[in-house]
Design an enzyme around this catalytic site. Structure first.
Site, PDB file in Angstrom:
ATOM      1  N   SER A   4       0.839  -1.203   0.000  1.00 60.85           N
ATOM      2  CA  SER A   4       0.000   0.000   0.000  1.00 60.85           C
ATOM      3  C   SER A   4       0.872   1.249   0.000  1.00 60.85           C
ATOM      4  O   SER A   4       1.996   1.225   0.519  1.00 60.85           O
ATOM      5  CB  SER A   4      -0.844  -0.007   1.276  1.00 60.85           C
ATOM      6  OG  SER A   4      -1.304   1.288   1.577  1.00 60.85           O
ATOM      7  N   SER A   5       0.318   2.357  -0.509  1.00 63.22           N
ATOM      8  CA  SER A   5       1.091   3.608  -0.526  1.00 63.22           C
ATOM      9  C   SER A   5       1.266   4.178   0.883  1.00 63.22           C
ATOM     10  O   SER A   5       2.054   5.104   1.078  1.00 63.22           O
ATOM     11  CB  SER A   5       0.414   4.648  -1.426  1.00 63.22           C
ATOM     12  OG  SER A   5      -0.864   4.975  -0.942  1.00 63.22           O
ATOM     13  N   CYS A   6       0.554   3.614   1.883  1.00 62.90           N
ATOM     14  CA  CYS A   6       0.716   4.140   3.247  1.00 62.90           C
ATOM     15  C   CYS A   6       2.030   3.693   3.890  1.00 62.90           C
ATOM     16  O   CYS A   6       2.326   4.076   5.013  1.00 62.90           O
ATOM     17  CB  CYS A   6      -0.478   3.787   4.116  1.00 62.90           C
ATOM     18  SG  CYS A   6      -0.534   2.065   4.545  1.00 62.90           S
ATOM     19  N   TYR A  44      -1.182  -1.005  10.037  1.00 59.29           N
ATOM     20  CA  TYR A  44      -1.295  -1.516   8.671  1.00 59.29           C
ATOM     21  C   TYR A  44       0.008  -1.265   7.895  1.00 59.29           C
ATOM     22  O   TYR A  44       0.528  -2.163   7.215  1.00 59.29           O
ATOM     23  CB  TYR A  44      -2.466  -0.798   7.998  1.00 59.29           C
ATOM     24  CG  TYR A  44      -2.805  -1.291   6.623  1.00 59.29           C
ATOM     25  CD1 TYR A  44      -3.451  -2.506   6.444  1.00 59.29           C
ATOM     26  CD2 TYR A  44      -2.519  -0.524   5.495  1.00 59.29           C
ATOM     27  CE1 TYR A  44      -3.789  -2.955   5.170  1.00 59.29           C
ATOM     28  CE2 TYR A  44      -2.849  -0.962   4.220  1.00 59.29           C
ATOM     29  CZ  TYR A  44      -3.486  -2.174   4.067  1.00 59.29           C
ATOM     30  OH  TYR A  44      -3.813  -2.619   2.804  1.00 59.29           O
ATOM     31  N   LYS A  72       2.659  -3.961   6.213  1.00 58.97           N
ATOM     32  CA  LYS A  72       2.920  -3.975   4.767  1.00 58.97           C
ATOM     33  C   LYS A  72       4.415  -3.786   4.464  1.00 58.97           C
ATOM     34  O   LYS A  72       4.941  -4.377   3.528  1.00 58.97           O
ATOM     35  CB  LYS A  72       2.082  -2.902   4.058  1.00 58.97           C
ATOM     36  CG  LYS A  72       0.594  -3.203   4.053  1.00 58.97           C
ATOM     37  CD  LYS A  72       0.294  -4.440   3.226  1.00 58.97           C
ATOM     38  CE  LYS A  72      -1.182  -4.743   3.120  1.00 58.97           C
ATOM     39  NZ  LYS A  72      -1.457  -5.966   2.354  1.00 58.97           N
ATOM     40  N   HIS A  76     -13.463   3.026   3.064  1.00 61.16           N
ATOM     41  CA  HIS A  76     -12.585   4.096   2.597  1.00 61.16           C
ATOM     42  C   HIS A  76     -13.450   5.245   2.067  1.00 61.16           C
ATOM     43  O   HIS A  76     -14.661   5.110   1.948  1.00 61.16           O
ATOM     44  CB  HIS A  76     -11.653   3.574   1.505  1.00 61.16           C
ATOM     45  CG  HIS A  76     -10.568   2.705   2.045  1.00 61.16           C
ATOM     46  ND1 HIS A  76     -10.630   1.332   1.980  1.00 61.16           N
ATOM     47  CD2 HIS A  76      -9.414   2.997   2.676  1.00 61.16           C
ATOM     48  CE1 HIS A  76      -9.550   0.825   2.538  1.00 61.16           C
ATOM     49  NE2 HIS A  76      -8.789   1.809   2.977  1.00 61.16           N
TER      50      HIS A  76
HETATM   51  P1  GDP Z   1      -6.669   7.040   4.262  1.00 62.92           P
HETATM   52  O1  GDP Z   1      -6.033   7.287   2.955  1.00 62.92           O
HETATM   53  O2  GDP Z   1      -6.025   5.942   5.027  1.00 62.92           O
HETATM   54  O3  GDP Z   1      -6.774   8.302   5.084  1.00 62.92           O
HETATM   55  O4  GDP Z   1      -8.124   6.453   3.935  1.00 62.92           O
HETATM   56  P2  GDP Z   1      -9.640   6.932   3.831  1.00 62.92           P
HETATM   57  O5  GDP Z   1     -10.094   6.573   2.452  1.00 62.92           O
HETATM   58  O6  GDP Z   1     -10.413   6.323   4.947  1.00 62.92           O
HETATM   59  O7  GDP Z   1      -9.711   8.516   4.033  1.00 62.92           O
HETATM   60  C1  GDP Z   1      -9.204   9.431   3.106  1.00 62.92           C
HETATM   61  C2  GDP Z   1      -9.558  10.845   3.503  1.00 62.92           C
HETATM   62  O8  GDP Z   1     -10.956  11.069   3.311  1.00 62.92           O
HETATM   63  C3  GDP Z   1      -9.259  11.203   4.966  1.00 62.92           C
HETATM   64  O9  GDP Z   1      -8.759  12.516   5.008  1.00 62.92           O
HETATM   65  C4  GDP Z   1     -10.659  11.148   5.598  1.00 62.92           C
HETATM   66  O10 GDP Z   1     -10.777  11.954   6.757  1.00 62.92           O
HETATM   67  C5  GDP Z   1     -11.508  11.706   4.450  1.00 62.92           C
HETATM   68  N1  GDP Z   1     -12.959  11.382   4.549  1.00 62.92           N
HETATM   69  C6  GDP Z   1     -13.957  12.287   4.483  1.00 62.92           C
HETATM   70  N2  GDP Z   1     -15.164  11.705   4.652  1.00 62.92           N
HETATM   71  C7  GDP Z   1     -14.920  10.377   4.805  1.00 62.92           C
HETATM   72  C8  GDP Z   1     -15.761   9.241   5.003  1.00 62.92           C
HETATM   73  O11 GDP Z   1     -17.000   9.321   5.074  1.00 62.92           O
HETATM   74  N3  GDP Z   1     -15.147   8.022   5.105  1.00 62.92           N
HETATM   75  C9  GDP Z   1     -13.778   7.887   5.032  1.00 62.92           C
HETATM   76  N4  GDP Z   1     -13.238   6.671   5.152  1.00 62.92           N
HETATM   77  N5  GDP Z   1     -12.956   8.946   4.854  1.00 62.92           N
HETATM   78  C10 GDP Z   1     -13.517  10.179   4.742  1.00 62.92           C
END
Ligand code: GDP
Length: 310
Positions: free
Chosen positions: A109-111, A138, A142, A181
């Site tokens: 993953s890119s994380c 996570y 990875k 996500h």
């Molecule tokens: P990340 O890349 O590990 O941070 O994965 P996410 O896909 O969960 O979140 C990406 C970004 O979207 C973060 O800045 C979250 O705070 C924002 N975000 C905004 N609304 C939502 C939501 O309803 N669900 C999730 N998962 N992220 C949200």
């Protein structure tokens, strides 16, 4: 690998990524795809995994099985994200060595890159700094997985390759609002707000965080491209080469769903990593190009959601 009769084990065959990889393999004429769901085979159990390899005798392995989730799920259960992923990958990678698998592809993953990494992130920035705390469990798992592939190649002469995908969304995604996500989470929120005539939808964070988003069919295509064409010690970033702010993304999803109300940003919720954009030149230079534009991918994902969740 070109023999279409080869037996390929997709660990995580039923997940969003594994299932799209199976579809792409079948499109290309590969027929012998095997894999079980997590109830039938718990990949965290070493004895069960050994038993499966010894009975099924796969020739190739795609390691797409993982405990995955969005920012909230990662923050709530860091121990599970660390343990489950370490256990799954230890068992599958070690068995792939023990049972002489011809080639394995590991999805990381890119994380894995440092939270404050220069952008776009090149493969060589790995371990240059601390990872993002909201998904540390996570990310550490990875990193261990990709290092395991590297070190098994070095010590045992195996042929294990790794890819680092950006944020993936698409067909078969998890739409659970607390675990998903961002793309799946927002599709659901906007859809429900539309049906219930709500005034606004709450989007987590400031909206300023930036993410690179790829449709799962494109990731599957890239994985098979590398699986067929690459052997060696490099690992590959896989992404679209473009990122977008969460604010802009929220407006795109609002439009795709057809919600007329407002968007409110809940700044009590975390942004996570400020920006996650991969440098994909290594992959591009090998001849691979991304196909699906974000708007198209969102439309297809919303169509799938409507069919399966309403
Ligand atoms: P990340 O890349 O590990 O941070 O994965 P996410 O896909 O969960 O979140 C990406 C970004 O979207 C973060 O800045 C979250 O705070 C924002 N975000 C905004 N609304 C939502 C939501 O309803 N669900 C999730 N998962 N992220 C949200």
């Amino acid at each position: 690998m070109k023999d279409k009769h080869s037996k390929i084990f997709i660990a995580g065959r039923n997940g969003m990524v594994g299932s799209s990889i199976e579809i792409e393999f079948r499109k290309r004429g590969y027929e012998k795809i095997i894999g079980l769901n997590s109830k039938e085979l718990d990949l965290r159990n070493q004895a069960d995994v050994e038993d499966y390899f010894s009975k099924e005798k796969p020739e190739y392995v795609i390691l797409a099985a993982a405990k995955v989730g969005g920012i909230m799920a990662n923050m709530k259960s860091p121990a599970e994200f660390l343990y489950d992923n370490l256990a799954i990958q230890n068992n599958v990678i070690h068995c792939s060595y023990k049972f002489n698998i011809k080639k394995l592809l590991f999805l990381a993953s890119s994380c894995i890159y440092p939270r404050l990494s220069p952008q776009p992130m090149k493969e060589e920035y790995l371990l240059d700094g601390k990872v993002e705390p909201t998904n540390e469990g996570y990310a550490i798992a990875k990193i261990a997985g990709l290092k395991m592939c590297e070190m098994y190649n070095k010590q045992y002469g195996t042929n294990f390759i790794s890819v680092m995908p950006c944020n993936i969304y698409g067909i078969g995604d998890n739409f659970d609002p607390q675990k998903s996500h961002v793309v799946a989470g927002l599709i659901r929120k906007f859809h429900e707000a539309k049906i219930e005539n709500k005034e606004y939808v709450e989007v987590w964070g400031t909206g300023d965080a930036r993410r690179e988003l790829m449709f799962n069919e494109d990731l599957a295509d890239a994985c098979i491209f590398l699986f067929e064409s690459y052997s060696g010690d490099n690992f590959f970033n896989v992404g679209t080469g473009k990122d977008i702010s969460i604010k802009h993304l929220a407006y795109l999803i609002k439009k795709a769903v057809g919600f007329d109300g407002d968007i409110k940003f809940d700044i009590t919720k975390p942004d996570g990593m400020p920006q996650k954009l991969l440098d994909v030149s290594r992959l591009k230079d090998s001849g691979w190009v991304n196909k699906t534009e974000l708007e198209d991918g969102i439309r297809k994902t919303y169509g799938w959601f409507l069919k399966h969740h309403t």
